[in-house]
Enzyme design. Structure first.
Site, PDB file in Angstrom:
ATOM      1  N   GLN A  78       0.823  -1.204   0.000  1.00 26.82           N
ATOM      2  CA  GLN A  78       0.000   0.000   0.000  1.00 26.82           C
ATOM      3  C   GLN A  78       0.862   1.261   0.000  1.00 26.82           C
ATOM      4  OE1 GLN A  78      -3.064  -2.058   3.107  1.00 26.82           O
ATOM      5  NE2 GLN A  78      -3.385   0.127   2.884  1.00 26.82           N
ATOM      6  N   ARG A 129      -8.984  -1.072   8.268  1.00 32.07           N
ATOM      7  CA  ARG A 129      -9.866   0.047   7.943  1.00 32.07           C
ATOM      8  C   ARG A 129     -10.167   0.909   9.173  1.00 32.07           C
ATOM      9  NH1 ARG A 129     -14.245  -1.205   3.184  1.00 32.07           N
ATOM     10  NH2 ARG A 129     -14.283   0.906   2.412  1.00 32.07           N
ATOM     11  N   CYS A 130      -9.133   1.547   9.684  1.00 32.56           N
ATOM     12  CA  CYS A 130      -9.210   2.064  11.049  1.00 32.56           C
ATOM     13  C   CYS A 130      -8.806   3.514  11.221  1.00 32.56           C
ATOM     14  CB  CYS A 130      -8.272   1.245  11.907  1.00 32.56           C
ATOM     15  SG  CYS A 130      -6.587   1.444  11.345  1.00 32.56           S
ATOM     16  N   GLU A 169     -12.709   4.962   5.355  1.00 29.05           N
ATOM     17  CA  GLU A 169     -12.813   4.192   6.589  1.00 29.05           C
ATOM     18  C   GLU A 169     -14.002   4.595   7.459  1.00 29.05           C
ATOM     19  OE1 GLU A 169      -8.770   5.267   7.057  1.00 29.05           O
ATOM     20  OE2 GLU A 169      -8.175   3.227   7.526  1.00 29.05           O
TER      21      GLU A 169
END
Ligand code: MCN
Ligand code: CUM
Length: 818
Positions: free
Chosen positions: A255, A402-403, A772
């Protein structure tokens, strides 16, 4: 619960959070609207158009180019021997049988790496982590050694033939017990303790005073368990070292390819210009493809030593058992209110289970991520938050899933606490929120833990959610059902997110300041190539970045080719995570476009023989003020830029922008969930779920809806299903999808979505991130709905995942049975 009796010494420096002053004017009151801004025609498809994703035709046809699609001539394959113990000394490794297998080329152990000083590596949080162990293993399924063979299946068979002799040690799996320091996880360190760091934010004395004066205080312990992203694609690498060129070419599920290149250069000593990282199409990242895993390092070393391309791709169980985890926060929270039911203060003490290394991917200044955003959408006088981190015999990690850097934990805590306090006071949770929200007129708003929220309108989003779902009618229905003994609950979550790392003054990864980049080249025929320092893993950047440029330059979005992920061609950037792409690289796209537009104006003035000041912009052309028929389109200008440019100007029409945002962006939303609970089985059925999101100006409504749908499903997952479980020996019991439960379409409700629009005052196109938000906002809405259904039975809290078993036990304890 006291998880904070003892101070230091710690392995890593303890910190009190500090926020630099924001530049003036970055946050302000901004009006909210509901209509999406569209300023370009469909042929151009700038912002606001529901353009179908350009990348989808190749994905739908199975023509994506993922890591495992990369096949190089002479490529070898790697597989990994993993530990069956969570904590054990390694007495010996006998690879002779494996090496005798036809097709096996090499077995690489920790001792081999030690010879090159590569058996340890730094984590992204300045801790250290084993690449391959020499002395002992510290978690179940840890990488012990690697087999390289001519074929993937030969490698897998040979893994079975490696004989490792272990001397099992007692593992420490409970972070509270870890603080006793009876079993030391990291005896490689000078200080023999499992304490990693201590962190705090806010004002302790002011908070203590507020609590002393409070009329009401609620207190709750909650655990957000370890969970794991389950991307369709697991992690992997193809490393291709070319000794004649001295060049290391790496295909990697990354990523953040540039950041990884710099880390590889620093650790390996290979000069950075001789390392190329290519992040091909990625089948979901969700944060799990930010950390550097031992497998990557061993694969690269194998190619370096053997002089051949080597491929490593994890299987599903390896991915579930050993990759970076998320959450694992043990939270004790207290929320105070005055006699009028106005929230006055928040006190939070947290124990973080870091596993065997702090390998989170947080900015260095924020070891607990952006957890201190935990006062959320509510105005209060004071707050104080602490986190203590402990080593245990579990895999390292700490942030992924996803935080937005731990905002999931912060929002779950404050939204649960708000609901508990409202219920305790006998006030409707919606009314209680309305009463306690930061009001639109309070922006610019400075939170008690030091954040300056850029813009917001919390009552607006909640009101829209309530109107859409028919809140009052649902409350009436609930009362009627309760009278009949039926269990129905309504849960609200009004979250504030914080995304867009970051302002370079406060945000860095391993010392690399956080910003992001765009480079745009407009070709003579008016078609363009745009490259970015971020990396899409499914978010649709190829479409949405093109739409931002189309908005600014009037070039059709379909004429703009977006590329990311190749460090040899893309401008340096920090990558895609923490919903930062829109706030950073998206802003850079607009700023680079504006540089091009400014040059285009000079060229247009030259072509039209007027002064620059006589020109005005109209969608896709510079036209003479008052005589719009005298104009030059961006395409005409592009051709002239290479064929007939003014003599005092350089040829070409290109620009690059490195964007350092002045502040983060603070998207928000209000979610309402309705559940029905089966009294016989304890099963929770999500009947309705409405999500109103506000991410400022919307670039592509279709993409945002897609992000919200996916994100809500990823919020449903930890709320009701997902958790990583270990037995007392430290064995991971959830290593397959038979034990690690994911919701399918069958378990997912029909998501109902909507928006309000409160633009970011400091972002060039007024956009905030959104990727997110739904995962942050959904779990507490669901948990609040379940507790709302059971509150009259004396149930105050249930930890997620809220399994039928937990609900059934609560019902039995309350004497309810069917
Ligand atoms: N967008 C928009 N208008 C806005 C904000 C965003 O149209 N006001 C669009 C953007 O242009 C982009 C998408 O929505 O195409 C997400 O943008 P953003 O919120 O900036 O987030 P990122 O692109 O940085 O994506 C990261 C975020 C994170 S951190 C996780 S985790 C996650 C998520 O995105 N992982 C995903 N969504 C994912 N979606 C898919 N399919 N796969 C993942 O791995
Ligand atoms: Cu925290 S998961 Mo996303 O930031 O890649």
């Amino acid at each position: 619960m006291t998880n904070h009796q003892h101070e230091g010494p710690y392995q890593l420096p303890d910190r009190h959070e500090f926020h630099s002053e924001q530049p003036a004017g970055v946050s302000q009151q901004v009006p909210t609207s509901e209509s999406i801004r569209v300023t370009t025609p469909p042929e151009v498809s700038g912002m606001g158009h529901r353009m179908k994703r350009k990348e989808d035709p190749r994905f739908i046809q199975g023509k994506g180019n993922y890591l495992d699609d990369v096949k190089l001539p002479g490529m070898l394959h790697m597989d990994i021997v993993r530990s069956p113990y969570a904590h054990a000394k390694i007495l010996s490794i006998d690879a002779s049988a494996a090496l005798a297998t036809p097709g096996v080329i090499a077995v690489i152990t920790g001792k081999d790496l030690e010879a090159h000083k590569l058996h340890w590596m730094p984590t992204l949080m300045s801790d250290t982590q084993m690449v391959l162990p020499v002395e002992k293993v510290v978690y179940y399924a840890q990488e012990v050694c690697a087999v390289i063979a001519t074929d993937r299946y030969i490698a897998a068979d040979a893994v079975e033939k490696v004989v490792v002799e272990y001397d099992p040690l007692e593992p420490v799996m409970d972070p509270f017990k870890a603080l006793d320091d009876k079993v030391i996880v990291r005896d490689d360190k000078e200080v023999k303790t499992n304490r990693v760091w201590h962190w705090e934010a806010g004002d302790k004395d002011a908070t203590d005073k507020v609590f002393k004066d409070a009329a009401h205080v609620v207190k709750q312990y909650m655990h957000l368990p370890r969970i794991h992203v389950s991307s369709i694609e697991t992690c992997g690498m193809v490393a291709n070292y070319d000794s004649s060129m001295g060049k290391m070419q790496i295909y990697m599920t990354s990523q953040a390819p540039h950041a990884h290149r710099t880390v590889f250069a620093l650790v390996s000593g290979i000069p950075e210009h001789k390392i190329q990282i290519i992040s091909p199409d990625i089948g979901g990242g969700f944060g799990g493809k930010v950390p550097v895993y031992p497998g990557y390092v061993v694969c690269a070393v194998a190619s370096l030593l053997l002089g051949k391309p080597v491929k490593w791709v994890e299987d599903r169980s390896e991915n579930l058992q050993a990759d970076s985890f998320a959450r694992d926060y043990h939270i004790t929270a207290e929320l105070a209110a005055d006699k009028d039911g106005k929230i006055t203060g928040l006190r939070v003490n947290t124990l973080a289970d870091d596993g065997c290394a702090d390998a989170a991917a947080n900015p260095s200044k924020f070891p607990a991520g952006l957890y201190s955003i935990c006062t959320g959408s509510y105005d209060m006088k004071a707050a104080h938050v602490t986190v203590e981190a402990a080593y245990t015999n579990k895999p390292p990690g700490g942030v992924a899933y996803r935080c937005s850097f731990r905002v999931t934990e912060a929002v779950h805590m404050i939204e649960r606490m708000t609901d508990i306090l409202a219920h305790d006071l006998g006030i409707d949770p919606a009314e209680f929120r309305m009463k306690n929200f930061i009001r639109p007129a309070q922006f610019p708003y400075k939170s008690p833990t030091g954040w300056e929220y850029d813009s917001g309108n919390y009552p607006g989003a909640l009101k829209k959610a309530m109107d859409t779902i028919g809140y009052q009618a649902l409350r009436k229905e609930q009362a009627e059902k309760r009278a009949r003994g039926e269990l129905m609950g309504i849960g609200i979550s009004s979250f504030t997110e914080v995304v867009g790392a970051g302002p370079s003054r406060d945000f860095d990864i391993l010392g690399i300041k956080m910003f992001d980049s765009a480079e745009i080249r407009v070709h003579p025929t008016g078609k363009a190539l745009a490259r970015f320092g971020t990396k899409s893993q499914g978010q649709g950047h190829e479409t949405t970045y093109a739409q931002i440029i189309a908005e600014e330059l009037g070039l059709p979005a379909s004429d703009i080719q977006v590329e990311e992920g190749d460090t040899d061609t893309a401008p340096y950037g920090l990558g895609t995570y923490a919903s930062r792409s829109t706030p950073t690289a998206g802003a850079a796209a607009a700023m680079a476009s504006r540089k091009i537009k400014a040059k285009a104006r000079k060229i247009a003035a030259h072509l039209l023989e007027v002064k620059e000041d006589d020109l005005e912009w109209n969608v896709n052309k510079w036209q003479v003020k008052g005589s719009p028929d005298k104009a030059k389109t961006i395409q005409e200008i592009a051709f002239a830029a290479y064929t007939n440019h003014p003599p005092e100007l350089e040829a070409g029409l290109e620009a690059t922008d490195y964007y350092n945002p002045p502040n983060l962006t603070f998207p928000f939303g209000s979610y309402i969930c309705v559940v029905d609970i089966d009294k016989g089985t304890g099963e929770v059925h999500v009947r309705r779920f409405i999500a109103i999101d506000d991410c400022g100006n919307i670039i592509n409504p279709l993409v945002v809806e897609g992000q919200v749908h996916g994100g809500l499903t990823m919020g449903l997952a930890p709320a009701l299903f997902e958790q990583i479980v270990y037995d007392e020996n430290g064995t991971c019991l959830t290593g397959t999808f038979a034990d690690y439960l994911l919701p399918t379409a069958v378990e997912s409700p029909k998501w109902e979505t909507g928006h309000t629009i409160t633009p970011s005052p400091h972002h060039p196109i007024g956009a905030k991130g959104v990727g997110e938000s739904p995962t942050v906002g959904a779990p507490p809405a669901i948990a609040n709905a379940v507790v709302d259904a059971l509150w009259h039975l004396g149930v105050r809290h249930i930890d997620i995942p809220i399994t039928p078993e937990k609900v059934w036990k609560a019902l039995r304890a309350a004497g309810v049975s069917d």
